[in-house]
Every structure is written in C-alpha cells, then in structure tokens.
Design a protein around this motif. Structure first.
Motif, short mmCIF file in Angstrom:
data_model
loop_
_atom_site.label_atom_id
_atom_site.label_comp_id
_atom_site.label_asym_id
_atom_site.label_seq_id
_atom_site.Cartn_x
_atom_site.Cartn_y
_atom_site.Cartn_z
N SER A 157 0.85 -1.18 0.00
CA SER A 157 0.00 0.00 0.00
C SER A 157 0.89 1.23 0.00
O SER A 157 2.09 1.16 0.24
N VAL A 158 0.28 2.36 -0.26
CA VAL A 158 1.01 3.63 -0.25
C VAL A 158 0.11 4.68 0.41
O VAL A 158 -1.09 4.70 0.19
N THR A 159 0.71 5.52 1.25
CA THR A 159 -0.02 6.59 1.92
C THR A 159 0.52 7.93 1.45
O THR A 159 1.73 8.20 1.54
N LEU A 160 -0.40 8.75 0.96
CA LEU A 160 -0.04 10.08 0.47
C LEU A 160 -0.30 11.12 1.56
O LEU A 160 -1.43 11.31 1.97
N SER A 161 0.77 11.74 2.00
CA SER A 161 0.64 12.87 2.92
C SER A 161 1.05 14.12 2.14
O SER A 161 1.33 14.06 0.94
N LYS A 162 1.09 15.25 2.81
CA LYS A 162 1.39 16.52 2.15
C LYS A 162 2.71 16.46 1.37
O LYS A 162 3.74 16.07 1.91
N GLY A 163 2.63 16.81 0.09
CA GLY A 163 3.81 16.87 -0.76
C GLY A 163 4.24 15.55 -1.38
O GLY A 163 5.23 15.51 -2.10
N ARG A 164 3.52 14.47 -1.14
CA ARG A 164 3.88 13.15 -1.69
C ARG A 164 2.96 12.82 -2.87
O ARG A 164 1.79 13.20 -2.89
N PHE A 165 3.50 12.07 -3.83
CA PHE A 165 2.68 11.73 -5.00
C PHE A 165 2.92 10.29 -5.43
O PHE A 165 3.91 9.66 -5.08
N ILE A 166 1.97 9.80 -6.24
CA ILE A 166 2.10 8.51 -6.92
C ILE A 166 1.48 8.68 -8.30
O ILE A 166 0.52 9.44 -8.48
N GLU A 167 2.04 8.00 -9.28
CA GLU A 167 1.53 8.10 -10.65
C GLU A 167 1.16 6.72 -11.17
O GLU A 167 1.90 5.76 -10.97
N PHE A 168 0.00 6.67 -11.83
CA PHE A 168 -0.51 5.42 -12.40
C PHE A 168 -0.69 5.55 -13.91
O PHE A 168 -0.95 6.64 -14.43
N LEU A 169 -0.61 4.40 -14.58
CA LEU A 169 -0.93 4.29 -15.99
C LEU A 169 -2.08 3.30 -16.09
O LEU A 169 -1.99 2.19 -15.55
N TYR A 170 -3.18 3.71 -16.76
CA TYR A 170 -4.32 2.81 -16.87
C TYR A 170 -4.12 1.87 -18.05
O TYR A 170 -3.98 2.28 -19.20
N ASP A 171 -4.11 0.57 -17.76
CA ASP A 171 -3.99 -0.49 -18.76
C ASP A 171 -5.40 -1.01 -19.04
O ASP A 171 -5.95 -1.80 -18.27
N LYS A 172 -5.99 -0.53 -20.12
CA LYS A 172 -7.39 -0.87 -20.44
C LYS A 172 -7.56 -2.36 -20.74
O LYS A 172 -8.58 -2.94 -20.39
N THR A 173 -6.57 -2.98 -21.36
CA THR A 173 -6.65 -4.41 -21.69
C THR A 173 -6.81 -5.23 -20.42
O THR A 173 -7.64 -6.14 -20.35
N ASN A 174 -6.01 -4.94 -19.41
CA ASN A 174 -6.05 -5.70 -18.16
C ASN A 174 -6.91 -5.06 -17.08
O ASN A 174 -7.04 -5.62 -15.99
N LYS A 175 -7.47 -3.88 -17.38
CA LYS A 175 -8.35 -3.16 -16.45
C LYS A 175 -7.68 -2.91 -15.11
O LYS A 175 -8.25 -3.13 -14.05
N ARG A 176 -6.44 -2.44 -15.16
CA ARG A 176 -5.66 -2.17 -13.95
C ARG A 176 -5.00 -0.80 -14.03
O ARG A 176 -4.63 -0.35 -15.11
N PHE A 177 -4.84 -0.18 -12.87
CA PHE A 177 -4.06 1.05 -12.74
C PHE A 177 -2.69 0.61 -12.22
O PHE A 177 -2.57 0.13 -11.09
N VAL A 178 -1.68 0.74 -13.06
CA VAL A 178 -0.35 0.24 -12.74
C VAL A 178 0.52 1.40 -12.25
O VAL A 178 0.63 2.43 -12.93
N GLU A 179 1.13 1.21 -11.09
CA GLU A 179 2.02 2.25 -10.57
C GLU A 179 3.22 2.42 -11.50
O GLU A 179 3.86 1.45 -11.89
N VAL A 180 3.50 3.68 -11.84
CA VAL A 180 4.63 4.01 -12.68
C VAL A 180 5.77 4.55 -11.82
O VAL A 180 6.91 4.18 -12.00
N MET A 181 5.41 5.45 -10.90
CA MET A 181 6.43 6.03 -10.02
C MET A 181 5.75 6.64 -8.80
O MET A 181 4.54 6.82 -8.78
N ARG A 182 6.57 6.94 -7.78
CA ARG A 182 6.07 7.58 -6.58
C ARG A 182 7.18 8.39 -5.96
O ARG A 182 8.34 8.25 -6.32
N SER A 183 6.81 9.25 -5.00
CA SER A 183 7.81 10.00 -4.24
C SER A 183 8.76 9.02 -3.61
O SER A 183 8.37 7.92 -3.20
N ALA A 184 10.01 9.39 -3.49
CA ALA A 184 11.06 8.49 -2.99
C ALA A 184 10.85 8.05 -1.55
O ALA A 184 11.25 6.95 -1.18
N ASP A 185 10.18 8.85 -0.75
CA ASP A 185 10.09 8.54 0.69
C ASP A 185 8.75 7.97 1.12
O ASP A 185 8.39 8.02 2.28
N ILE A 186 8.00 7.37 0.21
CA ILE A 186 6.73 6.72 0.62
C ILE A 186 6.71 5.28 0.16
O ILE A 186 7.39 4.86 -0.71
#
Length: 186
Positions: A157-186
C-alpha cells in the motif's frame, strides 16, 4: 497576330498569337513547356488549375489540423479532491493526463479497493493519473488490488501525505491502474 520582341507578356497576346479560338470566343489548344532534363508540362492551363486545387485542399487540411492540434491538451489537467470519505474514490475526467490533489475528509482515509470508481473502464487506454497529497494528517492510503479496476503497486500500500505523489498508468486491456512512479520517501 504575332508576338514581337519587347511585347508585354499577357494572356491576350499569347492567346491570340499561339492558340486558336473556337466559336463563342473560348480558347482551343494548350501551351506546353518542355525543357531537356526537366519534367515537361504539356498543358499549362490544366496544370495551373490542378495546382490551384491542390493549394486549396492543402489550405483546408492545414486549417482543420490546426484546429485539431489546438484542442490537444499539452500537459496534466489539474483537479482537486480535498475531502475524500473513507472507502471513497477519486473522480477522474476524460483527460489523458490528470493530476489530482487529494486529502481525507477531516481524517486519514483509505480509498476503496477500486480507487478510481466504477466508471474506470470509460477511460482511454494509457491514461496517466498522478495523485498528489495535500495534507499532513488527512492522508490518503491506496491498497494493492490486482483485480478489475484495482491498483497494482510496487508494494502492499502507499499513503499520500502533504507533498507526496504517486503516478498510475491505466492499462485498459487488463483493467488495472499500474504504478509508474512515486515519491522516494513513501
């Protein structure tokens, strides 16, 4: 009529000198331009009319493509959801690139196992979603869910607090949101 050295070049001079008229005053015949080693133009008038048509077609294509290009988003479309309820979802528009500022509704929350709601399948393939935390204590947690509409994370899991981010790419074929990257400290 003939053309003499020094005469002005004009349609009436050339037409009278080189082409014959048929009844009604229209011109019958064609001027050809031929030079050794060059592409010959055998009917200058027809070639010029075709060129004019091609220019008009290209102008139309350029105008329509300019409009299409002007309507293409060139960056992330920002939205904000700063009061997400526990077990809630993040609402997305139809933007190919979205950045959503998120925070819990007065407390730390965990998103639903389908974090972007039931309408996720209407998204375009390869849509990019960036979630950005905006509050130090009203954090937003996303859990791993390798099922339709779920998020595949690089961890449980990942918890977003102030200033933290996560990025997803939606894969329509597999119907999943795949994590691409996140802040280094989460």
């Amino acid at each position: 009529m003939s053309v003499n050295n020094g005469d002005n070049a004009s349609a009436p001079v050339f037409n009278s000198a080189f082409l014959s008229k048929i009844a009604g005053g229209s011109i019958q015949g064609a001027i050809s331009l031929v030079q050794t080693g060059m592409t010959a133009v055998y009917d200058l008038q027809e070639w010029l009319l075709d060129l004019a048509d091609r220019v008009t077609d290209n102008e139309t294509d350029i105008a329509s493509n300019t409009t299409a290009i002007a309507n293409v988003p060139l960056g992330y479309t920002p939205t904000s959801q700063n009061a997400i309820a526990d077990d809630g979802t993040v609402n997305l528009g139809n933007n190919k690139l979205s950045v959503v500022s998120v925070a819990g509704d007065g407390a730390a929350i965990t998103l639903n196992s389908i974090p972007f709601g039931a309408g996720y399948d209407s998204l375009s393939d390869m849509t990019v979603i960036r979630l950005y935390g905006t509050h130090a204590t009203n954090t937003v947690t996303i859990v791993e869910n390798d099922n339709d509409g779920g998020a595949i994370l690089n961890g449980e899991s990942v918890t977003l607090s102030k200033g933290r981010f996560i990025e997803f790419l939606y894969d329509k074929t597999n119907k999943r949101f795949v994590e691409v990257m996140r802040s280094a400290d989460i």
